[in-house]
Scaffold this motif. Structure first.
Motif, short mmCIF file in Angstrom:
data_model
loop_
_atom_site.label_atom_id
_atom_site.label_comp_id
_atom_site.label_asym_id
_atom_site.label_seq_id
_atom_site.Cartn_x
_atom_site.Cartn_y
_atom_site.Cartn_z
N ILE A 1 50.98 7.34 -21.55
CA ILE A 1 50.34 6.69 -20.34
C ILE A 1 49.87 7.78 -19.34
CG2 ILE A 1 51.07 5.24 -18.37
CD1 ILE A 1 53.22 3.96 -20.14
N ILE A 2 48.47 7.53 -18.86
CA ILE A 2 48.20 8.64 -17.75
C ILE A 2 48.12 7.92 -16.61
CG2 ILE A 2 46.80 10.41 -16.77
CD1 ILE A 2 47.00 11.88 -19.64
N VAL A 3 48.65 8.12 -15.46
CA VAL A 3 48.33 7.65 -14.21
C VAL A 3 47.61 8.55 -13.37
CG1 VAL A 3 49.54 6.62 -12.16
CG2 VAL A 3 50.64 6.41 -14.21
N VAL A 4 46.44 7.86 -12.90
CA VAL A 4 45.59 8.55 -12.16
C VAL A 4 45.59 8.22 -10.56
CG1 VAL A 4 43.40 9.90 -11.85
CG2 VAL A 4 43.99 8.56 -13.89
N GLU A 5 46.00 9.01 -9.70
CA GLU A 5 46.22 8.32 -8.28
C GLU A 5 44.68 9.12 -7.61
OE1 GLU A 5 49.29 9.32 -5.54
OE2 GLU A 5 47.74 9.68 -3.99
N VAL A 6 43.93 8.06 -7.28
CA VAL A 6 42.64 8.42 -6.29
C VAL A 6 42.66 8.01 -4.97
CG1 VAL A 6 41.49 7.91 -8.50
CG2 VAL A 6 41.43 6.19 -6.97
N MET A 7 42.11 8.49 -4.19
CA MET A 7 42.04 8.39 -2.72
C MET A 7 41.49 7.29 -2.34
SD MET A 7 41.25 12.02 -0.81
CE MET A 7 42.33 13.18 -0.23
N THR B 1 55.00 -6.50 -14.85
CA THR B 1 53.48 -7.04 -15.42
C THR B 1 52.65 -5.94 -15.88
OG1 THR B 1 53.63 -8.47 -13.61
CG2 THR B 1 51.53 -8.58 -14.88
N VAL B 2 52.68 -4.75 -15.18
CA VAL B 2 51.78 -3.47 -15.68
C VAL B 2 52.41 -3.08 -17.07
CG1 VAL B 2 51.13 -1.35 -15.12
CG2 VAL B 2 51.07 -2.81 -13.43
N ALA B 3 53.95 -2.80 -17.03
CA ALA B 3 54.35 -2.48 -18.17
C ALA B 3 54.38 -3.57 -19.33
CB ALA B 3 55.98 -2.14 -18.00
N GLN B 4 54.31 -4.55 -19.03
CA GLN B 4 54.14 -5.81 -20.24
C GLN B 4 52.81 -5.63 -20.80
OE1 GLN B 4 54.32 -9.57 -18.60
NE2 GLN B 4 55.78 -10.20 -19.87
N ARG C 1 52.67 -2.38 -23.01
CA ARG C 1 53.35 -2.89 -24.33
C ARG C 1 52.41 -3.56 -25.18
NH1 ARG C 1 58.21 -3.77 -20.76
NH2 ARG C 1 57.78 -5.78 -21.02
N LYS C 2 51.79 -4.40 -24.52
CA LYS C 2 50.87 -5.41 -25.46
C LYS C 2 49.94 -4.57 -26.10
CE LYS C 2 48.42 -9.53 -24.39
NZ LYS C 2 48.00 -10.36 -23.27
N ARG C 3 49.41 -3.61 -25.26
CA ARG C 3 48.31 -2.68 -25.82
C ARG C 3 48.97 -2.03 -27.17
NH1 ARG C 3 43.91 -0.48 -23.83
NH2 ARG C 3 44.41 1.43 -24.36
N ALA C 4 50.11 -1.61 -27.05
CA ALA C 4 50.64 -0.88 -28.19
C ALA C 4 50.88 -1.58 -29.50
CB ALA C 4 52.07 -0.23 -27.46
N LYS C 5 51.27 -2.67 -28.96
CA LYS C 5 51.39 -3.63 -30.21
C LYS C 5 50.11 -3.96 -31.14
CE LYS C 5 55.17 -6.71 -29.20
NZ LYS C 5 55.73 -7.77 -28.25
N LYS C 6 49.09 -3.90 -30.34
CA LYS C 6 47.73 -3.98 -30.78
C LYS C 6 47.11 -2.55 -31.54
CE LYS C 6 45.55 -6.86 -27.54
NZ LYS C 6 44.50 -6.69 -26.68
N GLY C 7 47.92 -1.65 -31.56
CA GLY C 7 47.72 -0.28 -31.75
C GLY C 7 47.18 0.66 -30.99
N LYS C 8 47.21 0.46 -29.73
CA LYS C 8 46.59 1.20 -28.73
C LYS C 8 47.62 1.81 -28.17
CE LYS C 8 42.49 -1.53 -27.94
NZ LYS C 8 41.55 -2.23 -27.34
N HIS C 9 47.98 3.03 -28.48
CA HIS C 9 49.04 3.86 -28.09
C HIS C 9 48.89 4.69 -26.85
CE1 HIS C 9 51.56 2.18 -31.12
NE2 HIS C 9 50.50 2.53 -32.14
N PHE C 10 47.80 4.38 -26.23
CA PHE C 10 47.81 5.26 -24.72
C PHE C 10 47.29 4.38 -23.73
CE2 PHE C 10 43.09 4.91 -23.93
CZ PHE C 10 42.66 4.74 -25.37
N LEU D 1 56.86 3.24 -15.29
CA LEU D 1 56.07 2.83 -16.42
C LEU D 1 56.64 3.40 -17.67
CD1 LEU D 1 52.64 2.78 -15.06
CD2 LEU D 1 54.41 0.92 -15.71
N GLU D 2 57.27 4.74 -17.66
CA GLU D 2 57.56 5.46 -18.84
C GLU D 2 58.86 4.73 -19.53
OE1 GLU D 2 57.34 9.96 -19.69
OE2 GLU D 2 59.47 9.96 -19.32
N LYS D 3 59.80 4.38 -18.41
CA LYS D 3 60.85 3.78 -18.95
C LYS D 3 60.72 2.21 -19.32
CE LYS D 3 64.60 5.01 -16.03
NZ LYS D 3 65.19 4.82 -14.87
N LEU D 4 59.86 1.47 -18.61
CA LEU D 4 59.81 0.25 -18.85
C LEU D 4 58.72 -0.09 -19.97
CD1 LEU D 4 59.34 -1.41 -15.50
CD2 LEU D 4 61.19 -1.64 -16.91
N ALA D 5 57.58 0.67 -20.31
CA ALA D 5 56.81 0.86 -21.47
C ALA D 5 57.25 1.38 -22.89
CB ALA D 5 55.38 0.88 -21.08
N GLY D 6 58.37 2.41 -22.49
CA GLY D 6 58.92 3.02 -23.35
C GLY D 6 57.77 4.12 -24.30
#
Ligand code: F6P
Length: 373
Positions: free
Chosen positions: A171-177, A208-211, A214-223, A282-287
């Motif tokens: 997971i990459i979190v990008v903070e923008v101004m 909700t974000v973590a969910q 996780r849903k993406r990961a189940k579909k094979g999208k691991h990022f 997110l790291e914890k909740l989404a594993g």
């Protein structure tokens, strides 16, 4: 007699300011009877009498340069740090204006600058202002100098982060101004195909974000790419802020108002690093392993985009037309395809936030982007 114009840039710098300075200076030169005096470092230049003669030589070649040749600051005329004390310098500024026999003062800046410009108008100066902010949060105008370049930089960053996120399945979190507005995060997130976009106008629930991840990961999208506006807030934080704002607005005494304001200030100061916490959560909740990139001032540096250069040139030249007509107390705003002069009172103190049902938000949702609400 030649018209004498003062010019300053104020607030945070951004690409496109030099293009605007160049346009004002060159278009004034073309009239043959206008002289432009640049004041350095925002409103402070008028207090400390620091000027720069904007001759043709100085204006040459700067359209491609980031920042501002005039320098800038966040100083306010009515509340400026002078010799270690906060002082009201309005009178000094009025005196400088008169001493230089100015017919008008052009202020290029964002929300704070528009308030300061109105303050000086009320103090009797002839003021015209131009809109500048990478946050895109100025009311009444569809666009402000700097936003397009910042959007391009943030989008490129999101693009680049995609490949590293995919390679490491992270997971990459990008903070923008964007200060308290979500425009930059919304549009760079959309343009970069972010999976999650979090903006201040739509408070999120971290679960909700973590969910969604996780849903993406189940579909094979691991990022996942999570674009977060610096002002984004969880629902809990947003309701805390709402309560404090209500308390401040309904305060019965000055002391109560001050206390609520101080608490609000504390909250916003403490909120500065909220994306660090969000990334950990997110790291914890989404594993999934997570990393954070804070783009920060990168978004305000370097070469302006073509659009910011042409827009700034349009604004600067129209500003000269307005000055020739002696139309003062206005900001030039882009409305549709037209530049209009709007009363400063209509702009100052107002913010343009992202409406929750904005077509761009709807479009992002339709392609599956998660907003965490
Ligand atoms: O208003 C432009 C902006 O870059 C905001 O996005 C950000 O919150 C703020 O300025 C940062 O200000 P400074 O450069 O003073 O730290």
């Amino acid at each position: 007699m030649a018209q004498r114009i003062g010019l300053l840039t104020s607030g945070g710098d951004c690409p496109g300011l030099n293009a605007a300075i160049r346009a004002v200076g060159k278009a004034a030169g073309e009239t043959g009877d206008m002289r432009v005096i640049g004041f350095m470092n925002g409103f402070r230049g008028l207090v400390e009498d620091r000027t720069m003669e904007l001759d043709d030589h100085l204006l040459s070649g700067i359209i491609t340069h980031g920042g501002t040749i005039l320098g800038t600051s966040r100083d306010k005329p009515h509340s400026m740090l002078i010799d270690g004390k906060i002082r009201d310098m309005t009178e000094t500024i009025v005196k400088t204006y008169k001493r230089y026999h100015l017919d008008a003062l052009v202020c290029i800046g964002g929300g704070g600058t528009q308030k300061n410009a109105l303050h000086l108008k009320e103090a009797g100066l002839n003021v015209v202002s131009l809109p500048k902010t990478i946050d895109n949060d100025l009311a009444i105008t569809d666009r402000s100098i700097g936003y397009d370049t910042a959007l391009g930089i943030a989008t490129e960053a999101v693009d680049r982060l995609h490949s590293t996120a995919t390679s490491h399945s992270r997971i990459i979190v990008v903070e923008v101004m964007g200060h308290r507005a979500g425009w930059l995060a919304l549009e760079s997130g959309m343009a970069g195909g972010a999976d999650v976009i979090l903006i201040p106008e739509i408070p999120y629930e971290v679960e909700t974000v973590a969910q969604a991840i996780r849903k993406r990961a189940k579909k094979g999208k691991h990022f996942s790419i999570v674009v977060v506006a610096e002002g984004a807030m969880s629902r809990t934080d947003a309701s805390r802020v709402e309560k404090l704002v209500r308390r401040k607005d309904n305060a019965r005494s000055k002391a109560d108002k001050e206390e609520a304001s101080e608490r609000l200030r504390d909250f916003h100061e403490g909120h500065v690093n909220h994306t660090i916490e969000l990334t950990r959560h997110l790291e914890k909740l989404a594993g999934q392993e997570s990393r954070l990139t804070i783009l920060g001032h990168l978004q305000r540096g370097g070469t302006p985009s073509a659009l910011d250069r042409s827009f700034a040139t349009w604004l600067g030249t129209r500003c000269i037309e307005i000055l020739k007509k002696e139309q003062y107390g206005v900001m030039l705003a882009l409305q549709g395809t037209e530049l209009r002069a709007v009363a400063l009172a209509q702009v100052a103190g107002k913010k343009k936030l992202v409406p929750r049902n904005h077509p761009l938000v709807q479009a992002a949702r339709l392609v599956g982007t998660e907003f965490g609400d």
